[in-house]
Design a protein around this motif. Structure first.
Motif, PDB file in Angstrom:
ATOM      1  N   ASN A  64      11.288  16.487  -6.351  1.00 28.47           N
ATOM      2  CA  ASN A  64      10.270  16.675  -5.313  1.00 28.47           C
ATOM      3  C   ASN A  64      10.328  15.451  -4.388  1.00 28.47           C
ATOM      4  OD1 ASN A  64       7.257  15.772  -4.568  1.00 28.47           O
ATOM      5  ND2 ASN A  64       7.441  18.000  -4.435  1.00 28.47           N
ATOM      6  N   ASP A  65      10.390  15.678  -3.097  1.00 29.28           N
ATOM      7  CA  ASP A  65      10.603  14.577  -2.150  1.00 29.28           C
ATOM      8  C   ASP A  65       9.532  13.499  -2.269  1.00 29.28           C
ATOM      9  OD1 ASP A  65      12.844  15.770  -1.201  1.00 29.28           O
ATOM     10  OD2 ASP A  65      11.929  16.562   0.643  1.00 29.28           O
ATOM     11  N   GLN A  66       8.284  13.926  -2.361  1.00 29.02           N
ATOM     12  CA  GLN A  66       7.209  12.939  -2.404  1.00 29.02           C
ATOM     13  C   GLN A  66       7.211  12.166  -3.735  1.00 29.02           C
ATOM     14  OE1 GLN A  66       2.462  12.368  -1.541  1.00 29.02           O
ATOM     15  NE2 GLN A  66       3.123  14.395  -2.078  1.00 29.02           N
ATOM     16  N   TYR A  67       7.491  12.871  -4.822  1.00 28.93           N
ATOM     17  CA  TYR A  67       7.561  12.224  -6.135  1.00 28.93           C
ATOM     18  C   TYR A  67       8.708  11.205  -6.141  1.00 28.93           C
ATOM     19  CZ  TYR A  67       7.833  11.624 -11.185  1.00 28.93           C
ATOM     20  OH  TYR A  67       7.852  11.092 -12.451  1.00 28.93           O
ATOM     21  N   ASP A  68       9.861  11.589  -5.607  1.00 31.40           N
ATOM     22  CA  ASP A  68      11.008  10.669  -5.560  1.00 31.40           C
ATOM     23  C   ASP A  68      10.706   9.466  -4.673  1.00 31.40           C
ATOM     24  OD1 ASP A  68      12.354  12.353  -7.242  1.00 31.40           O
ATOM     25  OD2 ASP A  68      13.585  13.282  -5.681  1.00 31.40           O
ATOM     26  N   PHE A  69      10.022   9.720  -3.566  1.00 32.02           N
ATOM     27  CA  PHE A  69       9.607   8.606  -2.686  1.00 32.02           C
ATOM     28  C   PHE A  69       8.735   7.622  -3.460  1.00 32.02           C
ATOM     29  CE2 PHE A  69       5.693   7.201  -0.588  1.00 32.02           C
ATOM     30  CZ  PHE A  69       6.192   6.267   0.311  1.00 32.02           C
ATOM     31  N   LEU A  70       7.775   8.147  -4.201  1.00 30.18           N
ATOM     32  CA  LEU A  70       6.843   7.291  -4.955  1.00 30.18           C
ATOM     33  C   LEU A  70       7.611   6.386  -5.924  1.00 30.18           C
ATOM     34  CD1 LEU A  70       3.978   6.506  -5.963  1.00 30.18           C
ATOM     35  CD2 LEU A  70       4.124   8.453  -7.531  1.00 30.18           C
ATOM     36  N   ILE A  71       8.522   6.963  -6.688  1.00 27.23           N
ATOM     37  CA  ILE A  71       9.292   6.181  -7.664  1.00 27.23           C
ATOM     38  C   ILE A  71      10.124   5.114  -6.958  1.00 27.23           C
ATOM     39  CG2 ILE A  71      11.112   6.287  -9.434  1.00 27.23           C
ATOM     40  CD1 ILE A  71       8.906   7.889 -10.492  1.00 27.23           C
TER      41      ILE A  71
ATOM     42  N   PHE B  40       0.850  -1.196   0.000  1.00 31.55           N
ATOM     43  CA  PHE B  40       0.000   0.000   0.000  1.00 31.55           C
ATOM     44  C   PHE B  40       0.885   1.246   0.000  1.00 31.55           C
ATOM     45  CE2 PHE B  40      -2.706  -3.172   2.095  1.00 31.55           C
ATOM     46  CZ  PHE B  40      -3.961  -2.918   1.560  1.00 31.55           C
ATOM     47  N   ILE B  41       0.498   2.231  -0.798  1.00 32.48           N
ATOM     48  CA  ILE B  41       1.195   3.520  -0.773  1.00 32.48           C
ATOM     49  C   ILE B  41       0.161   4.627  -0.566  1.00 32.48           C
ATOM     50  CG2 ILE B  41       2.663   5.159  -2.017  1.00 32.48           C
ATOM     51  CD1 ILE B  41       3.746   2.855  -3.658  1.00 32.48           C
ATOM     52  N   CYS B  42       0.390   5.444   0.430  1.00 32.87           N
ATOM     53  CA  CYS B  42      -0.439   6.623   0.688  1.00 32.87           C
ATOM     54  C   CYS B  42       0.290   7.846   0.172  1.00 32.87           C
ATOM     55  CB  CYS B  42      -0.673   6.751   2.194  1.00 32.87           C
ATOM     56  SG  CYS B  42      -1.344   8.350   2.681  1.00 32.87           S
ATOM     57  N   LEU B  43      -0.390   8.647  -0.624  1.00 31.43           N
ATOM     58  CA  LEU B  43       0.203   9.911  -1.097  1.00 31.43           C
ATOM     59  C   LEU B  43      -0.553  11.101  -0.511  1.00 31.43           C
ATOM     60  CD1 LEU B  43       0.821   9.137  -4.887  1.00 31.43           C
ATOM     61  CD2 LEU B  43       2.457   8.990  -2.994  1.00 31.43           C
ATOM     62  N   ASP B  44       0.133  12.218  -0.449  1.00 30.50           N
ATOM     63  CA  ASP B  44      -0.489  13.470   0.010  1.00 30.50           C
ATOM     64  C   ASP B  44      -0.785  14.329  -1.221  1.00 30.50           C
ATOM     65  OD1 ASP B  44      -1.246  15.854   1.072  1.00 30.50           O
ATOM     66  OD2 ASP B  44       0.631  16.236   2.161  1.00 30.50           O
ATOM     67  N   SER B  45      -2.005  14.147  -1.771  1.00 28.51           N
ATOM     68  CA  SER B  45      -2.341  14.917  -2.977  1.00 28.51           C
ATOM     69  C   SER B  45      -2.540  16.391  -2.653  1.00 28.51           C
ATOM     70  CB  SER B  45      -3.585  14.338  -3.659  1.00 28.51           C
ATOM     71  OG  SER B  45      -4.680  14.309  -2.778  1.00 28.51           O
ATOM     72  N   THR B  46      -2.749  16.722  -1.369  1.00 31.48           N
ATOM     73  CA  THR B  46      -2.901  18.144  -1.018  1.00 31.48           C
ATOM     74  C   THR B  46      -1.556  18.856  -1.041  1.00 31.48           C
ATOM     75  OG1 THR B  46      -2.665  17.928   1.399  1.00 31.48           O
ATOM     76  CG2 THR B  46      -4.856  17.558   0.481  1.00 31.48           C
TER      77      THR B  46
END
Ligand SMILES: [Fe+2]
Length: 388
Positions: free
Chosen positions: A241-248, A216-222
């Motif tokens: 972007n930290d969150q984008y890099d985390f996702l990849i 499961f991956i939770c993202l912060d779209s806000t």
């Protein structure tokens, strides 16, 4: 007088550990007892005995109002019971015993439920909170191993009273034995209470975890869609972007059979508040084998066709599900469906998912317990998908 004002509730289940949290009216110590769950084997009942054997306990003498204790050394996919205790110079409180279950191992089936918007419909004071209570009661009937909330748990995240009124109050009986995760909705306002009340993996506004065969991956779209630019992105869905890099990196690193994402704003919905700029992320989801995406924000239920490269693709598409959950209002749907819509209904609901190592079964259920949508995704050992 010392009182328990929230919980207890369960967080961050793994195969060997569980976090137990609660809130007291004043600063006090924290202690948790874990008890063995023993079955009655005689007769036809076969239920659990009154738990009496204490397996282990964890404590913290530092006084706090929000209590967090993590229990480790447990067995996978196993039922236990727990008691909680707090004390200070004005008194002692305790609660329990309540059951909980650790995460199952890879290869073992489990089920979870999904809902959202407990601060949505009720937040508009149209249902006196009854919708939230009904949705929690219906989810309890399905006895899920865990639950996801897709944001907007409260009407105003900065307002302390909201967390009890919309979420911990109506959900109390359910959350006492069902661990849960949530993502940030716009109504949470990125408030500090979100970070204080929950024990999600760091940095909490986005994170990932494994349960059985699902990653499961939770993202912060806000954060991708800042309120000052809404519904446009701020140009941050790219490398650096930290969150984008985390996702990849997180998707690259996972070898789980299923990959399920959840974040608040919906890239696909045939209703108001579709946030099309988030489709910039879809090529990443497609490249790394995401199977399902859960969103909310639009307070309806909607399941998309499998989508890949912006068109319907029944060979290898991703299904986007808007689980607007406890909030649901007909006028939030457009007069007609969009090309990407498979099934859609604007009623209060939750979604139940059963995950085995080759099937995901999904059911959408309304607040009176009626099934109104169902689909199954099968994936063979070569990764070939069948949707039915
Ligand atoms: Fe929202």
């Amino acid at each position: 007088m010392l009182l328990i004002v929230k919980g207890p509730y369960l967080q961050r289940p793994t195969e060997n550990s569980m976090t137990i949290m609660w809130e007291t009216s004043d600063p006090a110590s924290s202690r948790v007892e874990i008890l063995l769950a023993e079955r009655i084997h005689s007769g036809h009942q076969g239920n659990y005995k009154k738990p009496e054997v204490v397996l282990t306990s964890v404590s913290n003498d530092n006084p706090s109002t929000i209590h967090l204790l993590r229990v480790t050394g447990l067995e996978p996919g196993t039922m236990y019971f727990y008691n909680i205790f707090s004390a200070n110079e004005h008194g002692e409180v305790q609660s329990g015993p309540y059951p909980f279950k650790t995460a199952v191992r890879r290869g073992e089936p489990f089920s979870f439920t999904v809902t959202s918007e407990t601060g949505g419909f009720s937040g508009f004071d149209l249902s006196d909170g009854l919708t939230n209570i009904n949705i929690f009661k219906q989810m309890q009937r399905y006895r899920p191993d865990l639950t996801l909330f897709i944001g907007d748990l409260v009407n105003d995240g900065d307002n302390y009273e909201d967390w009890e009124k919309y979420f911990f109050g109506p959900g109390g009986d359910f959350l006492i034995s069902t661990p849960f995760y949530s993502c940030l909705g716009n109504h949470e306002n990125n408030a500090s209470w979100y970070y204080d009340f929950f024990d999600f993996n760091s940095p909490k506004n986005y994170y990932s975890f494994d349960y059985g065969d699902v990653h499961f991956i939770c993202l912060d779209s806000t954060d991708f869609i800042k309120s000052e630019h809404y519904p446009a992105s701020s140009g941050n869905m790219s490398t650096g972007n930290d969150q984008y890099d985390f996702l990849i990196h997180d998707l690259q690193a996972s070898s789980a059979k299923w990959k399920i994402l959840f974040f608040h704003y919906p890239p696909y919905v045939s209703g108001g508040y579709q946030v099309e700029d988030l489709r910039q992320l879809c090529p990443v989801f497609e490249q790394y084998g995401v199977d399902l995406v859960f969103n909310s924000h639009t307070i309806v239920y909607e399941r998309s066709h499998p989508i890949r490269e912006g068109i319907v693709d029944f060979h290898d598409g991703i299904i986007y599900i808007v689980a607007g959950g406890a909030g649901a209002m007909p006028e939030w749907l457009l007069p007609k469906r969009e090309w990407h819509t498979s099934q859609s209904l604007a009623i209060p609901h939750f979604v139940q998912v059963v995950a085995t190592n080759d099937h995901l079964e999904l059911r959408a259920i309304d607040e009176e317990g009626r099934l109104f949508d169902k689909f199954t995704l099968r994936k063979d050992s070569d990764g070939n998908k069948t949707y039915f």
